[in-house]
Structures are given as C-alpha cells and as structure tokens.
Design a protein around this motif. Structure first.
Motif, PDB file in Angstrom:
ATOM      1  N   ALA A 100      19.243  18.415  19.735  1.00  0.00           N
ATOM      2  CA  ALA A 100      19.998  17.460  18.695  1.00  0.00           C
ATOM      3  C   ALA A 100      20.714  18.369  17.531  1.00  0.00           C
ATOM      4  O   ALA A 100      21.818  18.188  17.121  1.00  0.00           O
ATOM      5  N   THR A 101      19.944  19.450  17.109  1.00  0.00           N
ATOM      6  CA  THR A 101      20.443  20.210  15.727  1.00  0.00           C
ATOM      7  C   THR A 101      21.876  20.978  16.398  1.00  0.00           C
ATOM      8  O   THR A 101      22.793  21.012  15.597  1.00  0.00           O
ATOM      9  N   VAL A 102      21.727  21.562  17.335  1.00  0.00           N
ATOM     10  CA  VAL A 102      22.929  22.364  17.906  1.00  0.00           C
ATOM     11  C   VAL A 102      23.905  21.724  18.354  1.00  0.00           C
ATOM     12  O   VAL A 102      25.275  21.457  17.984  1.00  0.00           O
ATOM     13  N   LEU A 103      23.780  20.348  19.208  1.00  0.00           N
ATOM     14  CA  LEU A 103      24.696  19.487  19.678  1.00  0.00           C
ATOM     15  C   LEU A 103      25.478  18.982  18.503  1.00  0.00           C
ATOM     16  O   LEU A 103      26.658  18.726  18.547  1.00  0.00           O
ATOM     17  N   SER A 104      24.647  18.473  17.378  1.00  0.00           N
ATOM     18  CA  SER A 104      25.495  17.850  16.285  1.00  0.00           C
ATOM     19  C   SER A 104      26.439  18.848  15.686  1.00  0.00           C
ATOM     20  O   SER A 104      27.429  18.221  14.919  1.00  0.00           O
ATOM     21  N   ARG A 105      26.303  20.215  15.675  1.00  0.00           N
ATOM     22  CA  ARG A 105      27.219  21.109  15.143  1.00  0.00           C
ATOM     23  C   ARG A 105      28.493  21.346  16.231  1.00  0.00           C
ATOM     24  O   ARG A 105      29.599  21.539  15.840  1.00  0.00           O
ATOM     25  N   LEU A 106      28.335  21.155  17.355  1.00  0.00           N
ATOM     26  CA  LEU A 106      29.276  21.154  18.599  1.00  0.00           C
ATOM     27  C   LEU A 106      30.129  20.100  18.398  1.00  0.00           C
ATOM     28  O   LEU A 106      31.438  20.242  18.767  1.00  0.00           O
ATOM     29  N   VAL A 107      29.848  18.803  18.188  1.00  0.00           N
ATOM     30  CA  VAL A 107      30.524  17.726  17.975  1.00  0.00           C
ATOM     31  C   VAL A 107      31.255  17.702  16.733  1.00  0.00           C
ATOM     32  O   VAL A 107      30.871  17.775  15.614  1.00  0.00           O
ATOM     33  N   LEU A 185      13.458   8.207  21.358  1.00  0.00           N
ATOM     34  CA  LEU A 185      13.573   9.652  21.054  1.00  0.00           C
ATOM     35  C   LEU A 185      13.392  10.391  22.148  1.00  0.00           C
ATOM     36  O   LEU A 185      14.368  11.315  22.362  1.00  0.00           O
ATOM     37  N   GLU A 186      12.476  10.183  23.038  1.00  0.00           N
ATOM     38  CA  GLU A 186      12.573  10.909  24.494  1.00  0.00           C
ATOM     39  C   GLU A 186      13.759  10.839  25.352  1.00  0.00           C
ATOM     40  O   GLU A 186      14.366  11.783  25.840  1.00  0.00           O
ATOM     41  N   GLY A 187      14.406   9.618  25.154  1.00  0.00           N
ATOM     42  CA  GLY A 187      15.444   9.451  26.086  1.00  0.00           C
ATOM     43  C   GLY A 187      16.624  10.169  25.801  1.00  0.00           C
ATOM     44  O   GLY A 187      17.464  10.653  26.204  1.00  0.00           O
ATOM     45  N   LEU A 188      16.782   9.986  24.242  1.00  0.00           N
ATOM     46  CA  LEU A 188      17.897  10.664  23.521  1.00  0.00           C
ATOM     47  C   LEU A 188      17.810  12.338  23.571  1.00  0.00           C
ATOM     48  O   LEU A 188      18.815  13.035  23.822  1.00  0.00           O
ATOM     49  N   GLU A 189      16.792  12.657  23.420  1.00  0.00           N
ATOM     50  CA  GLU A 189      16.563  14.128  23.639  1.00  0.00           C
ATOM     51  C   GLU A 189      16.930  14.543  24.948  1.00  0.00           C
ATOM     52  O   GLU A 189      17.412  15.639  25.287  1.00  0.00           O
ATOM     53  N   PHE A 190      16.456  13.735  26.185  1.00  0.00           N
ATOM     54  CA  PHE A 190      16.730  14.166  27.311  1.00  0.00           C
ATOM     55  C   PHE A 190      18.394  14.273  27.741  1.00  0.00           C
ATOM     56  O   PHE A 190      18.904  15.097  28.151  1.00  0.00           O
ATOM     57  N   LEU A 191      18.983  13.284  27.145  1.00  0.00           N
ATOM     58  CA  LEU A 191      20.276  13.059  27.357  1.00  0.00           C
ATOM     59  C   LEU A 191      21.181  14.189  26.435  1.00  0.00           C
ATOM     60  O   LEU A 191      22.078  14.750  26.694  1.00  0.00           O
ATOM     61  N   PHE A 192      20.462  14.658  25.150  1.00  0.00           N
ATOM     62  CA  PHE A 192      21.151  15.807  24.573  1.00  0.00           C
ATOM     63  C   PHE A 192      20.981  16.945  25.214  1.00  0.00           C
ATOM     64  O   PHE A 192      21.945  17.804  25.151  1.00  0.00           O
ATOM     65  N   GLU A 193      19.811  17.237  25.867  1.00  0.00           N
ATOM     66  CA  GLU A 193      19.874  18.461  26.542  1.00  0.00           C
ATOM     67  C   GLU A 193      20.681  18.509  27.771  1.00  0.00           C
ATOM     68  O   GLU A 193      21.451  19.656  28.037  1.00  0.00           O
ATOM     69  N   CYS A 194      20.834  17.481  28.703  1.00  0.00           N
ATOM     70  CA  CYS A 194      21.866  17.375  29.672  1.00  0.00           C
ATOM     71  C   CYS A 194      23.399  17.665  28.987  1.00  0.00           C
ATOM     72  O   CYS A 194      23.936  18.363  29.758  1.00  0.00           O
ATOM     73  N   MET A 196      23.933  19.014  26.428  1.00  0.00           N
ATOM     74  CA  MET A 196      24.186  20.758  26.057  1.00  0.00           C
ATOM     75  C   MET A 196      24.449  21.588  27.297  1.00  0.00           C
ATOM     76  O   MET A 196      25.232  22.445  27.671  1.00  0.00           O
ATOM     77  N   ARG A 197      23.833  21.307  28.349  1.00  0.00           N
ATOM     78  CA  ARG A 197      23.728  22.006  29.719  1.00  0.00           C
ATOM     79  C   ARG A 197      25.171  21.979  30.330  1.00  0.00           C
ATOM     80  O   ARG A 197      25.719  22.888  30.857  1.00  0.00           O
TER      81      ARG A 197
END
Length: 204
Positions: A100-107, A185-194, A196-197
């Motif tokens: 969440a932290t890194v992706l928020s900076r990429l957007v 939380l768990e669903g969003l975190e999974f989506l964020f990791e996907c 990111m990859r």
C-alpha cells in the motif's frame, strides 16, 4: 453486536495484522464504533500486535476528543470522519503495508484503478472481475484536520466505498463490522500486491 465482543474481535484482528507485519514499529491504528456518539480507538505508541481491550479508549465521533486524558492515535480525525460520513461503518483499520505504501507513491493521479482480478469480489458489492475498482489516493499531510477536510470534500462528490490510500503512508479501510473490515483489508492488500507485481513486470 455487543461492545465487548466488537472490542474482542478488534483485538484479534490487531494480532493478526501484527503477525503479518502490517503495522510495524507501533504504526497503524484501529477502532470500532461504540454508538452514534462514541468509538473505541487504539492508544498511541503501542505495538498493535500485542494490544488488549485496555489499550483502547473512547473518542467522541463529532469532536475527535478523548474524554479521558489518554493519548489517542495521531490519525484519530480520520477514524471519526469515516464514522460521520458512513453511519453503517462500525470498524476502521489503518495499516502501513509495504504494498500500500509503495503503490501509493507510484500512482501519480488522485485514484488507483484496478480491474481484471477475481479477488475484487472480496469487497462488499463487487460481483465481477470486469468492474473497475477505484481507490482514492490522497497526499499525506501532518496536519490531520486539513487532511480529513480534503477527504471529506472528495467524499461529497464520489463515494469512498472501502478505503483510501495516503501517499507514502498506508491504507485506511473499514466495514460494517470487524469481520468485514478485516476482509476488506486482506482483499485490498492482495489486490495491491498483484498490481505491484504487474507494474514490475511491465518494466522488465
């Protein structure tokens, strides 16, 4: 659901969050609604993976003030804002996951858009991977009242359905009870990791 059960379930969720490393270095904060006037919010500066029910204090939803002299979380005003905006919200979770932290900076824009993932259906109201999931991204601000005001202005025009990202900071999400907030939380975190990859592969 009784107040004691809600708090007990929140403590269990905090231990789960702590075990996953999603609230490092005493970061993050969690709350449950007590009633239309009060919520229970985690005390500042404590490891979220080892909280007990005694580590939560009552906070006034309208004023963000704690009737006791204990120190609530720095992001108290964000929790109370959600409870004011959405009377159906009964639990709020704020975490500092790496994705969440890194992706928020990429957007670079004001919203993260995700589509094509079956796990989108882990979020209440989502019925198909064909929909586009929109997560607002707000610039971080040490002035929490100013930040809350910007989020409230956004919410006047578009709904905040599940949560939002703070740029370089983390994710805040909520639900109608602790179980739903935890699932979001768990669903969003999974989506964020996907996401990111996918972005990493696009750079190869």
């Amino acid at each position: 659901m009784t107040d004691n059960l809600q708090l007990t379930q929140l403590v269990e969720a905090c231990r789960w969050i702590g075990a996953k490393g999603w609230a490092p270095a005493t970061g993050g904060n969690m709350s449950v609604r007590h009633d239309e006037r009060l919520c229970w919010l985690s005390e500042s500066g404590k490891d979220k993976g080892s909280l007990t029910t005694r580590d939560f204090m009552q906070v006034e939803i309208d004023t963000s003030r704690a009737p006791s002299e204990r120190k609530p979380s720095a992001e108290t005003a964000l929790h109370t804002l959600i409870y004011r905006l959405y009377p159906q919200a009964s639990a709020v979770l704020h975490v500092h996951t790496v994705n969440a932290t890194v992706l928020s900076r990429l957007v670079k824009g004001p919203e993260l858009r995700i589509s094509g993932f079956e796990m989108q259906k882990s979020l209440s109201g989502q019925t198909t991977h064909l929909d586009t999931l929109t997560i607002p991204v707000f610039d971080n601000d040490q002035d929490i009242d100013a930040l809350a005001s910007r989020i409230a202005c956004y919410a006047q025009e578009r709904p905040l359905n599940y949560g939002f990202l703070l740029r370089g900071h983390g994710l805040t999400c909520w639900g109608r009870d602790v179980a739903e907030a935890r699932r979001h939380l768990e669903g969003l975190e999974f989506l964020f990791e996907c996401e990111m990859r996918l972005r990493q592969r696009e750079k190869i």
